[in-house]
Design an enzyme around this catalytic site. Structure first.
Site, PDB file in Angstrom:
ATOM      1  N   THR A 134       0.820  -1.214   0.000  1.00 45.90           N
ATOM      2  CA  THR A 134       0.000   0.000   0.000  1.00 45.90           C
ATOM      3  C   THR A 134       0.854   1.265   0.000  1.00 45.90           C
ATOM      4  O   THR A 134       1.995   1.257   0.492  1.00 45.90           O
ATOM      5  CB  THR A 134      -0.896  -0.001   1.263  1.00 45.90           C
ATOM      6  OG1 THR A 134      -1.511   1.265   1.403  1.00 45.90           O
ATOM      7  CG2 THR A 134      -0.096  -0.269   2.532  1.00 45.90           C
ATOM      8  N   ASP A 135       0.284   2.367  -0.482  1.00 50.12           N
ATOM      9  CA  ASP A 135       0.993   3.652  -0.408  1.00 50.12           C
ATOM     10  C   ASP A 135       1.048   4.181   1.026  1.00 50.12           C
ATOM     11  O   ASP A 135       1.815   5.102   1.328  1.00 50.12           O
ATOM     12  CB  ASP A 135       0.351   4.698  -1.347  1.00 50.12           C
ATOM     13  CG  ASP A 135      -1.097   5.029  -1.020  1.00 50.12           C
ATOM     14  OD1 ASP A 135      -1.684   4.398  -0.113  1.00 50.12           O
ATOM     15  OD2 ASP A 135      -1.658   5.936  -1.679  1.00 50.12           O
ATOM     16  N   GLU A 136       0.230   3.574   1.931  1.00 51.67           N
ATOM     17  CA  GLU A 136       0.215   4.074   3.314  1.00 51.67           C
ATOM     18  C   GLU A 136       1.537   3.857   4.034  1.00 51.67           C
ATOM     19  O   GLU A 136       1.775   4.455   5.073  1.00 51.67           O
ATOM     20  CB  GLU A 136      -0.925   3.414   4.106  1.00 51.67           C
ATOM     21  CG  GLU A 136      -2.278   3.704   3.505  1.00 51.67           C
ATOM     22  CD  GLU A 136      -3.431   3.631   4.494  1.00 51.67           C
ATOM     23  OE1 GLU A 136      -3.194   3.525   5.698  1.00 51.67           O
ATOM     24  OE2 GLU A 136      -4.578   3.710   4.033  1.00 51.67           O
ATOM     25  N   TYR A 160      -2.009  -0.602  10.998  1.00 55.43           N
ATOM     26  CA  TYR A 160      -2.139  -1.267   9.688  1.00 55.43           C
ATOM     27  C   TYR A 160      -0.929  -0.944   8.805  1.00 55.43           C
ATOM     28  O   TYR A 160      -0.260  -1.848   8.288  1.00 55.43           O
ATOM     29  CB  TYR A 160      -3.435  -0.816   8.981  1.00 55.43           C
ATOM     30  CG  TYR A 160      -3.428  -1.095   7.489  1.00 55.43           C
ATOM     31  CD1 TYR A 160      -3.480  -2.404   7.005  1.00 55.43           C
ATOM     32  CD2 TYR A 160      -3.326  -0.055   6.548  1.00 55.43           C
ATOM     33  CE1 TYR A 160      -3.436  -2.670   5.632  1.00 55.43           C
ATOM     34  CE2 TYR A 160      -3.289  -0.314   5.189  1.00 55.43           C
ATOM     35  CZ  TYR A 160      -3.346  -1.624   4.730  1.00 55.43           C
ATOM     36  OH  TYR A 160      -3.295  -1.883   3.383  1.00 55.43           O
ATOM     37  N   LYS A 164       2.098  -3.344   7.312  1.00 53.61           N
ATOM     38  CA  LYS A 164       2.384  -3.523   5.878  1.00 53.61           C
ATOM     39  C   LYS A 164       3.831  -3.112   5.587  1.00 53.61           C
ATOM     40  O   LYS A 164       4.523  -3.752   4.797  1.00 53.61           O
ATOM     41  CB  LYS A 164       1.412  -2.697   5.016  1.00 53.61           C
ATOM     42  CG  LYS A 164      -0.021  -3.189   5.009  1.00 53.61           C
ATOM     43  CD  LYS A 164      -0.217  -4.577   4.396  1.00 53.61           C
ATOM     44  CE  LYS A 164       0.003  -4.656   2.907  1.00 53.61           C
ATOM     45  NZ  LYS A 164      -0.378  -5.968   2.340  1.00 53.61           N
TER      46      LYS A 164
HETATM   47  P1  NAD Z   1      -9.696  -7.146   1.963  1.00 51.57           P
HETATM   48  O1  NAD Z   1      -9.711  -6.871   3.424  1.00 51.57           O
HETATM   49  O2  NAD Z   1     -10.900  -6.833   1.152  1.00 51.57           O
HETATM   50  O3  NAD Z   1      -9.368  -8.694   1.716  1.00 51.57           O
HETATM   51  C1  NAD Z   1      -8.360  -9.376   2.398  1.00 51.57           C
HETATM   52  C2  NAD Z   1      -8.546 -10.862   2.136  1.00 51.57           C
HETATM   53  O4  NAD Z   1      -7.499 -11.557   2.837  1.00 51.57           O
HETATM   54  C3  NAD Z   1      -9.872 -11.425   2.643  1.00 51.57           C
HETATM   55  O5  NAD Z   1     -10.439 -12.287   1.672  1.00 51.57           O
HETATM   56  C4  NAD Z   1      -9.483 -12.209   3.891  1.00 51.57           C
HETATM   57  O6  NAD Z   1     -10.333 -13.319   4.145  1.00 51.57           O
HETATM   58  C5  NAD Z   1      -8.068 -12.653   3.535  1.00 51.57           C
HETATM   59  N1  NAD Z   1      -7.264 -12.922   4.727  1.00 51.57           N
HETATM   60  C6  NAD Z   1      -7.110 -12.127   5.823  1.00 51.57           C
HETATM   61  N2  NAD Z   1      -6.318 -12.736   6.724  1.00 51.57           N
HETATM   62  C7  NAD Z   1      -5.925 -13.909   6.184  1.00 51.57           C
HETATM   63  C8  NAD Z   1      -5.089 -14.963   6.624  1.00 51.57           C
HETATM   64  N3  NAD Z   1      -4.502 -14.939   7.818  1.00 51.57           N
HETATM   65  N4  NAD Z   1      -4.886 -16.013   5.791  1.00 51.57           N
HETATM   66  C9  NAD Z   1      -5.484 -16.072   4.578  1.00 51.57           C
HETATM   67  N5  NAD Z   1      -6.312 -15.102   4.124  1.00 51.57           N
HETATM   68  C10 NAD Z   1      -6.532 -14.036   4.920  1.00 51.57           C
HETATM   69  O7  NAD Z   1      -8.418  -6.411   1.415  1.00 51.57           O
HETATM   70  P2  NAD Z   1      -8.208  -5.661   0.012  1.00 51.57           P
HETATM   71  O8  NAD Z   1      -8.727  -4.288   0.113  1.00 51.57           O
HETATM   72  O9  NAD Z   1      -8.674  -6.549  -1.069  1.00 51.57           O
HETATM   73  O10 NAD Z   1      -6.609  -5.577   0.001  1.00 51.57           O
HETATM   74  C11 NAD Z   1      -5.831  -6.648  -0.526  1.00 51.57           C
HETATM   75  C12 NAD Z   1      -4.367  -6.316  -0.386  1.00 51.57           C
HETATM   76  O11 NAD Z   1      -4.083  -5.110  -1.082  1.00 51.57           O
HETATM   77  C13 NAD Z   1      -3.920  -6.090   1.056  1.00 51.57           C
HETATM   78  O12 NAD Z   1      -2.652  -6.648   1.217  1.00 51.57           O
HETATM   79  C14 NAD Z   1      -3.886  -4.566   1.199  1.00 51.57           C
HETATM   80  O13 NAD Z   1      -2.914  -4.189   2.140  1.00 51.57           O
HETATM   81  C15 NAD Z   1      -3.484  -4.157  -0.203  1.00 51.57           C
HETATM   82  N6  NAD Z   1      -3.960  -2.837  -0.645  1.00 51.57           N
HETATM   83  C16 NAD Z   1      -5.288  -2.480  -0.512  1.00 51.57           C
HETATM   84  C17 NAD Z   1      -5.719  -1.250  -1.006  1.00 51.57           C
HETATM   85  C18 NAD Z   1      -7.157  -0.824  -0.927  1.00 51.57           C
HETATM   86  O14 NAD Z   1      -7.474   0.324  -1.254  1.00 51.57           O
HETATM   87  N7  NAD Z   1      -8.086  -1.673  -0.542  1.00 51.57           N
HETATM   88  C19 NAD Z   1      -4.798  -0.377  -1.612  1.00 51.57           C
HETATM   89  C20 NAD Z   1      -3.444  -0.770  -1.697  1.00 51.57           C
HETATM   90  C21 NAD Z   1      -3.057  -2.015  -1.226  1.00 51.57           C
HETATM   91  O1  DAU Z   2      -4.098   4.038   0.477  1.00 56.43           O
HETATM   92  C1  DAU Z   2      -4.332   2.671   0.364  1.00 56.43           C
HETATM   93  C2  DAU Z   2      -5.194   2.197   1.512  1.00 56.43           C
HETATM   94  O2  DAU Z   2      -6.510   2.657   1.244  1.00 56.43           O
HETATM   95  C3  DAU Z   2      -5.185   0.679   1.692  1.00 56.43           C
HETATM   96  O3  DAU Z   2      -3.897   0.260   2.016  1.00 56.43           O
HETATM   97  C4  DAU Z   2      -6.181   0.248   2.775  1.00 56.43           C
HETATM   98  O4  DAU Z   2      -6.221  -1.165   2.855  1.00 56.43           O
HETATM   99  C5  DAU Z   2      -7.544   0.786   2.403  1.00 56.43           C
HETATM  100  O5  DAU Z   2      -8.482   0.466   3.426  1.00 56.43           O
HETATM  101  C6  DAU Z   2      -7.495   2.299   2.193  1.00 56.43           C
HETATM  102  O6  DAU Z   2      -7.201   2.957   3.456  1.00 56.43           O
HETATM  103  P1  DAU Z   2      -7.942   4.306   3.893  1.00 56.43           P
HETATM  104  O7  DAU Z   2      -7.862   4.437   5.355  1.00 56.43           O
HETATM  105  O8  DAU Z   2      -7.484   5.457   3.076  1.00 56.43           O
HETATM  106  O9  DAU Z   2      -9.450   3.942   3.414  1.00 56.43           O
HETATM  107  P2  DAU Z   2     -10.867   4.210   4.091  1.00 56.43           P
HETATM  108  O10 DAU Z   2     -11.909   3.892   3.069  1.00 56.43           O
HETATM  109  O11 DAU Z   2     -10.997   3.575   5.422  1.00 56.43           O
HETATM  110  O12 DAU Z   2     -10.861   5.783   4.307  1.00 56.43           O
HETATM  111  C7  DAU Z   2     -10.706   6.664   3.224  1.00 56.43           C
HETATM  112  C8  DAU Z   2     -10.710   8.072   3.789  1.00 56.43           C
HETATM  113  O13 DAU Z   2     -12.020   8.357   4.291  1.00 56.43           O
HETATM  114  C9  DAU Z   2      -9.783   8.258   4.957  1.00 56.43           C
HETATM  115  O14 DAU Z   2      -9.221   9.573   4.912  1.00 56.43           O
HETATM  116  C10 DAU Z   2     -10.668   8.116   6.187  1.00 56.43           C
HETATM  117  C11 DAU Z   2     -11.991   8.657   5.687  1.00 56.43           C
HETATM  118  N1  DAU Z   2     -13.210   8.057   6.284  1.00 56.43           N
HETATM  119  C12 DAU Z   2     -13.304   6.697   6.322  1.00 56.43           C
HETATM  120  C13 DAU Z   2     -14.414   6.099   6.874  1.00 56.43           C
HETATM  121  C14 DAU Z   2     -14.520   4.591   6.944  1.00 56.43           C
HETATM  122  C15 DAU Z   2     -14.228   8.869   6.761  1.00 56.43           C
HETATM  123  O15 DAU Z   2     -14.147  10.116   6.689  1.00 56.43           O
HETATM  124  N2  DAU Z   2     -15.328   8.262   7.287  1.00 56.43           N
HETATM  125  C16 DAU Z   2     -15.457   6.918   7.400  1.00 56.43           C
HETATM  126  O16 DAU Z   2     -16.500   6.445   7.944  1.00 56.43           O
END
Ligand code: NAD
Ligand code: DAU
Length: 355
Positions: A134-136, A160, A164
């Site tokens: 992630t970019d985080e 989190y 990562k």
């Molecule tokens: P998600 O939470 O939707 O899905 C995660 C999946 O991993 C789920 O299916 C869960 O059951 C599985 N999982 C969790 N713990 C596990 C374990 N111990 N063993 C096997 N499976 C397990 O997550 P996502 O949003 O699809 O993100 C996927 C990946 O991409 C993550 O590594 C996250 O850090 C990264 N990522 C997410 C975002 C985003 O915006 N969502 C952006 C950048 C990177």
């Molecule tokens: O940047 C990549 C990341 O993006 C991934 O690594 C994470 O897995 C993914 O969950 C996401 O993280 P964020 O924290 O940015 O996503 P989230 O949707 O939780 O929040 C987006 C923005 O909105 C953040 O600034 C927090 C804000 N927010 C979120 C929620 C859930 C609110 O203002 N209200 C809310 O109820």
């Protein structure tokens, strides 16, 4: 035709990767997923009967089952997406994040290394371990101009992002010390179909449709760079098949938006696409409610995605405007999927987080 072992394939991004591999390529997929609250096999209903797709319910912290899966499946590529992914949950309880994101990634590296070492020379040379991050990990950006590049120092803010960042360090160490052929990608915020409604965009869409508050943390001026999930899935397959060993690629959508603007855009789209509102709602935007800020909330993320564009020719196909309209329409159509994920666990989380 190659064999892909995908972890976390029942999650939001993992399921988009699996659907892309099965629907748009000839490759085979073994999906390994623990099926936590975030894992949902309903997101794979259109591919589950395909002969090129297999699923095994495995926790990546379970070394014995992981080893067996590698031995029996004999993957060419590993795409490691399994993780605990929600920042707010990591603040509420970091333990699972340490286990899955750090210890689980360590297990994946050790099992992959043992497997890779016993491959014949040709298959060993072609094997790749792709860690999806992630970019985080880069933390907060100052001002409005700076961008995260692959050289930006790590400075994670939340449990989190720290977990990562730790996993990224482990992956780099296994490449440098043991020669394991790894690649890392760091991506910005994804959105699109099958997104679990604890994250901002699906939370706002589904709450608005039920006439519930749209919670904005703090002043709503935090900026995220939004990428349509199917663009990310394409990028990931390009990277694992064509990327350079040991390299990192940043992936982003060139769509920097303040949270409040994202929420207002969703409200306007709903006015157009779902004018028939719940009884208590005059205008969807009236549901916006400023709530307590997230502790340690990062103010701005933005990605410089020029390396993946120049080296691998990948660019996003969706603009934020086209992607968010597709997304809202999907949530209006797939009420069956939304109802399925709003289980007891989901209700408990929402009640606790937004009490
Ligand atoms: P998600 O939470 O939707 O899905 C995660 C999946 O991993 C789920 O299916 C869960 O059951 C599985 N999982 C969790 N713990 C596990 C374990 N111990 N063993 C096997 N499976 C397990 O997550 P996502 O949003 O699809 O993100 C996927 C990946 O991409 C993550 O590594 C996250 O850090 C990264 N990522 C997410 C975002 C985003 O915006 N969502 C952006 C950048 C990177
Ligand atoms: O940047 C990549 C990341 O993006 C991934 O690594 C994470 O897995 C993914 O969950 C996401 O993280 P964020 O924290 O940015 O996503 P989230 O949707 O939780 O929040 C987006 C923005 O909105 C953040 O600034 C927090 C804000 N927010 C979120 C929620 C859930 C609110 O203002 N209200 C809310 O109820």
């Amino acid at each position: 035709m190659k064999k892909f072992l995908v972890t976390g394939g029942a999650g939001f991004i993992g399921s988009a990767v699996v659907r892309h591999l099965i629907n748009d390529t000839d490759h085979r997929v073994l999906n390994i997923d623990k099926l936590t609250y975030a894992g949902n096999l309903a997101s794979l209903s259109y591919v589950e009967s395909n002969a090129r797709y297999e699923f095994k319910q495995i926790d990546i912290c379970d070394l014995v089952s992981l080893k067996l899966a590698f031995e029996t499946y004999q993957p060419d590529y590993v795409m490691h997406l399994a993780a605990e992914s929600h920042v707010d949950r990591s603040i509420d309880g970091p333990s699972e994040f340490i286990q899955t994101n750090i210890v689980g990634t360590y297990n994946m590296l050790e099992v992959a290394r043992e497997y890779w070492l016993q491959l014949d020379e040709k298959r060993r040379g072609a094997f790749r371990f792709h860690h999806i991050s992630t970019d985080e990990v880069y933390g907060d950006l100052e001002g409005t101009e700076d961008l995260f590049t692959e050289e930006t120092p790590y400075s994670p803010s939340s449990p989190y992002s720290a977990s990562k960042a730790s996993s990224d360090h482990l992956v780099r160490a296994w490449q440098r010390t043991f020669g394991l052929p790894t690649i890392i990608t760091n991506c910005s915020n994804n959105y699109g179909p099958y997104h679990f409604p604890e994250k901002l965009i699906p939370l706002v869409i589904t709450n608005a449709l039920e006439g519930k508050e749209l919670p904005i943390y703090g002043n709503g001026m935090q900026i995220r760079d939004w990428l349509y999930v199917e663009d990310h899935a394409r990028a990931l397959v390009e990277v694992v098949t064509k990327g350079e060993i040991g390299e990192t690629y940043n992936i982003g959508g060139h769509n920097e938006k303040a949270n409040i603007d994202v929420v207002k855009t969703i409200c306007s789209l709903l006015e157009k696409l779902q004018p028939n509102k719940p009884e208590n709602v005059k205008s969807y935007a009236d549901l916006i409610a400023y709530v307590k800020d997230r502790p340690g909330h990062d103010v701005r993320y933005a990605i410089d995605a020029s390396k993946i564009q120049n080296d691998l020719g990948w660019t996003p196909q969706e603009t934020f405007e086209s992607g968010i309209e597709k997304t809202v329409k999907w949530y209006l159509e797939r009420t069956d999927w939304v109802e399925g994920v709003k289980s007891g666990e989901y209700k408990n989380w929402v009640a606790k987080q937004y009490k």
